[in-house]
Design a protein around this motif. Structure first.
Motif, PDB file in Angstrom:
ATOM      1  N   MET A   1     -22.755 -23.303  -4.528  1.00 38.00           N
ATOM      2  CA  MET A   1     -22.112 -22.293  -4.891  1.00 38.00           C
ATOM      3  C   MET A   1     -22.943 -20.989  -4.499  1.00 38.00           C
ATOM      4  SD  MET A   1     -20.782 -20.956  -8.924  1.00 38.00           S
ATOM      5  CE  MET A   1     -19.996 -22.222  -9.111  1.00 38.00           C
ATOM      6  N   SER A   2     -22.100 -20.210  -4.057  1.00 39.37           N
ATOM      7  CA  SER A   2     -22.658 -18.776  -3.384  1.00 39.37           C
ATOM      8  C   SER A   2     -23.047 -17.789  -4.711  1.00 39.37           C
ATOM      9  CB  SER A   2     -21.671 -18.053  -2.657  1.00 39.37           C
ATOM     10  OG  SER A   2     -20.626 -17.697  -3.354  1.00 39.37           O
ATOM     11  N   LEU A  66     -22.317  -6.010  -9.923  1.00 39.70           N
ATOM     12  CA  LEU A  66     -22.397  -5.366  -8.723  1.00 39.70           C
ATOM     13  C   LEU A  66     -23.611  -4.768  -8.259  1.00 39.70           C
ATOM     14  CD1 LEU A  66     -18.706  -3.720  -7.885  1.00 39.70           C
ATOM     15  CD2 LEU A  66     -20.152  -5.509  -6.461  1.00 39.70           C
ATOM     16  N   LYS A  67     -24.383  -4.246  -9.593  1.00 38.01           N
ATOM     17  CA  LYS A  67     -25.641  -3.731  -9.331  1.00 38.01           C
ATOM     18  C   LYS A  67     -26.764  -4.850  -9.093  1.00 38.01           C
ATOM     19  CE  LYS A  67     -24.646   0.023 -12.914  1.00 38.01           C
ATOM     20  NZ  LYS A  67     -25.095   0.500 -14.145  1.00 38.01           N
ATOM     21  N   LYS A  68     -26.500  -6.106  -9.206  1.00 36.00           N
ATOM     22  CA  LYS A  68     -27.437  -6.955  -8.939  1.00 36.00           C
ATOM     23  C   LYS A  68     -27.296  -7.334  -7.315  1.00 36.00           C
ATOM     24  CE  LYS A  68     -26.748  -9.218 -13.576  1.00 36.00           C
ATOM     25  NZ  LYS A  68     -26.292 -10.259 -14.279  1.00 36.00           N
ATOM     26  N   ASP A  74     -22.489  -8.748   0.335  1.00 33.91           N
ATOM     27  CA  ASP A  74     -22.336  -9.408  -0.985  1.00 33.91           C
ATOM     28  C   ASP A  74     -21.433  -8.697  -1.948  1.00 33.91           C
ATOM     29  OD1 ASP A  74     -23.890 -11.740  -0.198  1.00 33.91           O
ATOM     30  OD2 ASP A  74     -25.779 -10.898  -0.951  1.00 33.91           O
ATOM     31  N   LYS A  75     -21.767  -7.324  -2.021  1.00 36.82           N
ATOM     32  CA  LYS A  75     -21.101  -6.478  -2.642  1.00 36.82           C
ATOM     33  C   LYS A  75     -19.533  -6.494  -2.482  1.00 36.82           C
ATOM     34  CE  LYS A  75     -24.638  -3.414  -4.029  1.00 36.82           C
ATOM     35  NZ  LYS A  75     -25.043  -1.913  -3.877  1.00 36.82           N
ATOM     36  N   LEU A 117     -12.961  -2.057   1.123  1.00 34.49           N
ATOM     37  CA  LEU A 117     -12.513  -3.263   2.060  1.00 34.49           C
ATOM     38  C   LEU A 117     -11.634  -2.892   3.062  1.00 34.49           C
ATOM     39  CD1 LEU A 117     -11.811  -5.290  -1.503  1.00 34.49           C
ATOM     40  CD2 LEU A 117     -13.845  -5.804   0.065  1.00 34.49           C
ATOM     41  N   GLY A 118     -11.368  -1.780   3.179  1.00 36.47           N
ATOM     42  CA  GLY A 118     -10.675  -1.632   4.529  1.00 36.47           C
ATOM     43  C   GLY A 118      -9.191  -1.753   4.303  1.00 36.47           C
TER      44      GLY A 118
END
Length: 250
Positions: A1-2, A66-68, A74-75, A117-118
């Motif tokens: 798992m990522s 997200l702070k991790k 990755d974000k 994300l565009g």
């Protein structure tokens, strides 16, 4: 798992009192009156705020996760999965369709993530709502003006493709984003500062010029200079005017 998947699972588990599978609590209260049980239905405003609290809890947890992450890739992956897994867009479309109006940090953050994300077209769906309701940007942003924020982001997007040349601009279709935003701004008559307005039209002119749409480039360049004499496209406008046989006082 990522690592993204693992943190996504932790996020869902960390939302105390919120069942992401079943959604907001749909239970009702009951009272006994004159020996009869009566069901007390929550008011519309209570249901709306209950749903907001539900998605706000999810967003608060996502922001913590997200702070991790230290890498932008990755974000971005986490944001994309969070939007899908937590069904944020479904919630925002319900919020919009119901005519609800309150400060909504979920709406603000999801639109910011869509831009990151565009996913510009989806972000544009909610811009009129953000402006009409005077929704605040999160405190970490230097502006509280949504059109200014979006123009700054669009400008960077345009500059990125412009630096890669004509083929990149054509493949990206970034010009369409600028034109769509200009149309949105015209429809809703959002005020812009001279600096920001000049920035918007100047980049549009540069993008049109690099793909040889000289008529459009001239028009947008003139608008940019009219708004801000230091928009940086005077020379380009004069050169285009010579090519297309127009007289200009710029």
């Amino acid at each position: 798992m990522s690592i993204v998947k693992r943190n996504q699972c932790k996020t869902r588990a960390a939302i105390i009192g919120v069942d992401m599978a079943n959604g907001p609590d749909q239970s009702v209260s009951v009272i006994v009156k004159h020996g009869k049980v009566e069901v007390i239905q929550p008011s519309r405003s209570e249901r709306i705020m209950d749903e907001f609290d539900f998605f706000k809890a999810a967003m608060d947890s996502d922001l913590t996760q997200l702070k991790k992450f230290s890498h932008m890739e990755d974000k971005l992956a986490y944001k994309a999965q969070a939007i899908e897994n937590h069904q944020y867009l479904d919630y925002l479309r319900r919020y919009q369709a119901q005519g609800t109006n309150h400060q909504n940090m979920v709406l603000a953050w999801v639109v910011i993530w869509l831009v990151d994300l565009g996913h510009w077209q989806t972000a544009f769906e909610f811009v009129p709502l953000l402006v009409a309701q005077n929704q605040r940007l999160p405190g970490r942003f230097s502006t509280q003006d949504w059109p200014t924020f979006l123009i700054d982001q669009l400008y960077d997007e345009g500059a990125k493709h412009l630096s890669q040349g004509r083929d990149a601009v054509e493949r990206s279709q970034v010009i369409n984003l600028f034109i769509q935003f200009i149309q949105l701004r015209g429809t809703h008559k959002w005020p812009l500062s001279e600096l920001i307005g000049g920035k918007l039209y100047a980049m549009t002119a540069k993008l049109e010029q690099v793909v040889f749409n000289f008529g459009n480039a001239y028009t947008y360049g003139v608008k940019a200079t009219a708004l801000n004499d230091k928009a940086g496209v005077k020379k380009m406008v004069r050169e285009i005017a010579t090519v297309i046989g127009k007289e200009t006082e710029i």
